[in-house]
Motif scaffolding. Structure first.
Motif, PDB file in Angstrom:
ATOM      1  N   GLN A   1       0.826  -1.196   0.000  1.00  0.00           N
ATOM      2  CA  GLN A   1       0.000   0.000   0.000  1.00  0.00           C
ATOM      3  C   GLN A   1       0.873   1.264   0.000  1.00  0.00           C
TER       4      GLN A   1
ATOM      5  N   ARG B   1      -7.872  -2.696  -5.383  1.00  0.00           N
ATOM      6  CA  ARG B   1      -8.935  -1.742  -5.039  1.00  0.00           C
ATOM      7  C   ARG B   1      -9.389  -1.946  -3.596  1.00  0.00           C
ATOM      8  N   LEU B   2      -9.369  -3.202  -3.171  1.00  0.00           N
ATOM      9  CA  LEU B   2      -9.814  -3.543  -1.823  1.00  0.00           C
ATOM     10  C   LEU B   2      -8.775  -3.161  -0.773  1.00  0.00           C
TER      11      LEU B   2
ATOM     12  N   LYS C   1      -8.970   0.248   1.143  1.00  0.00           N
ATOM     13  CA  LYS C   1     -10.184   0.317   1.957  1.00  0.00           C
ATOM     14  C   LYS C   1     -10.040  -0.492   3.238  1.00  0.00           C
TER      15      LYS C   1
ATOM     16  N   SER D   1      -7.356   1.381   5.555  1.00  0.00           N
ATOM     17  CA  SER D   1      -7.833   2.627   6.168  1.00  0.00           C
ATOM     18  C   SER D   1      -8.933   2.405   7.191  1.00  0.00           C
TER      19      SER D   1
ATOM     20  N   GLU E   1     -11.935   1.670   6.246  1.00  0.00           N
ATOM     21  CA  GLU E   1     -13.194   2.042   5.603  1.00  0.00           C
ATOM     22  C   GLU E   1     -14.170   0.879   5.594  1.00  0.00           C
ATOM     23  N   ILE E   2     -13.625  -0.334   5.418  1.00  0.00           N
ATOM     24  CA  ILE E   2     -14.465  -1.554   5.505  1.00  0.00           C
ATOM     25  C   ILE E   2     -14.304  -2.123   6.909  1.00  0.00           C
TER      26      ILE E   2
END
Length: 381
Positions: free
Chosen positions: A100, A369-370, A373, A376, A378-379
């Protein structure tokens, strides 16, 4: 949810390998991690651990972080990163976290020609650090994609080996269909002929748009250079893309699907087939043989001649190929019937390779893409 942030140097142990990159052995028993994006091999291991292997230098600043568990060896500019506390840091999670950060690593790297990372840079790298249970959940989600990608890669390798064996059986060992009833004279089956490679093959060059004109770059046309070369049979994308105006203002054509590309400088002798239309720079040649009308035969023939190209290339080392180099290569042209039978036999194998390679591109894009997320928070997990 926001995770706590930790400095990499506080949660990991960072050391480097000891060997020169030329210590690699083809077909060696153990992985040998260097700054090459492809993992090499070696016959002697020096480490038996679970770690992230991070390339410490790269000419373009495109670093690769790889997870490995087991026995391996490493180049002296490859960082071996282990967890300082397994109850606090899952090392496979760290590999995803570092991937990342690779874009950030590129901006942090120093050096004008060969970019390199220092221990100080790595020590101060911010790593999101959720609880060990959440780290494990993130690993389970992302590793499912990696497992599918790895399985496809293994199948691609087997298919590539099958295609190469078929070529060798037919055109090196001369055990093609009907060989039992074909007379061989001076090593050439009846009806076949020897020819100079450059007599039947178009050898086309490339060029680079001016790098100081922004409008020439970041378009949707893949721009192939030796940096894009690896051991894959097919090229689907490139590091650099140019615009239509960039193509119009350089010496490269937009080469169509099934054009064969060979690198001539830098990483020399790497051969691939275009899976999508591409332009290319002046360090490569594009090859097309209209007379034989058999791109796969031409591809495997050229791969078979790479060893000869190494000895014939200019200079004492294999560092360049010029157009005249191709004049020295002689190949055997089978009859059109044999060529047609070969294409019919090898094409389904090559199509499977392309299909699985495309699947890996889709899986990689979905995983990537995952990744941000999950990192962070976010999911929620």
């Amino acid at each position: 949810m926001k995770w706590k942030i930790a400095k990499l140097g506080k949660i990991a142990i960072i050391k480097t390998g000891k060997l020169d990159s030329n210590a690699a052995v083809i077909g060696g028993r153990y992985p040998f991690f260097t700054c090459d994006p492809n993992t090499l091999s070696i016959d002697v291991w020096a480490y038996d651990t679970e770690a992230v292997l991070l390339a410490g230098n790269n000419a373009s600043g495109n670093y690769t972080a790889k997870y490995y568990k087991g026995k391996f060896n490493a180049y002296q500019r490859t960082y071996i990163i282990e967890s300082a506390n397994e109850e606090e840091l899952n090392i496979r999670y760290l590999c995803y976290a570092l991937n990342q950060q690779l874009r950030l690593l590129k901006t942090m790297s120093s050096g004008s020609t060969t970019k390199f990372l220092t221990v100080r840079m790595l020590d101060n790298l911010d790593i999101p650090l959720p609880s060990i249970n959440i780290q494990t959940e993130i690993v389970n989600i992302l590793s499912a994609y990696d497992d599918l990608i790895e399985n496809n890669q293994k199948q691609i390798k087997l298919l590539e080996e099958a295609a190469q064996r078929l070529y060798k059986e037919w055109f090196v060992d001369l055990r093609f269909p009907g060989h039992e009833n074909t007379k061989i004279t001076d090593g050439v089956p009846k009806g076949w002929r020897k020819y100079k490679f450059s007599d039947t093959t178009s050898i086309m060059g490339g060029g680079t748009p001016k790098t100081d004109v922004k409008e020439f770059y970041n378009g949707n046309i893949p721009f192939y250079t030796p940096k894009d070369s690896d051991d894959s049979f097919f090229a689907f994308d490139t590091i650099t893309h140019i615009s239509q105006s960039g193509l119009d203002n350089c010496n490269s054509q937009l080469y169509p699907v099934n054009t064969i590309i060979i690198t001539a400088r830098g990483t020399v002798g790497k051969t691939t087939i275009l899976a999508v239309p591409m332009a290319m720079n002046q360090s490569c040649y594009a090859l097309k043989c209209d007379e034989l009308n058999s791109p796969y035969y031409l591809f495997f023939s050229l791969k078979n001649e790479v060893a000869a190209l190494k000895t014939m290339s200019n200079g004492g080392v294999f560092n360049t190929i010029i157009v005249k180099t191709f004049d020295s290569i002689c190949l055997i042209a089978p009859t059109q019937d044999v060529l047609n039978m070969f294409e019919a036999s090898v094409s389904p194998i090559m199509e499977q390779i392309k299909t699985k390679a495309r699947q890996n591109i889709i899986l990689t894009e979905a995983r990537d893409r995952l990744l941000p997320k999950l990192m962070s928070g976010e999911i929620e997990l």
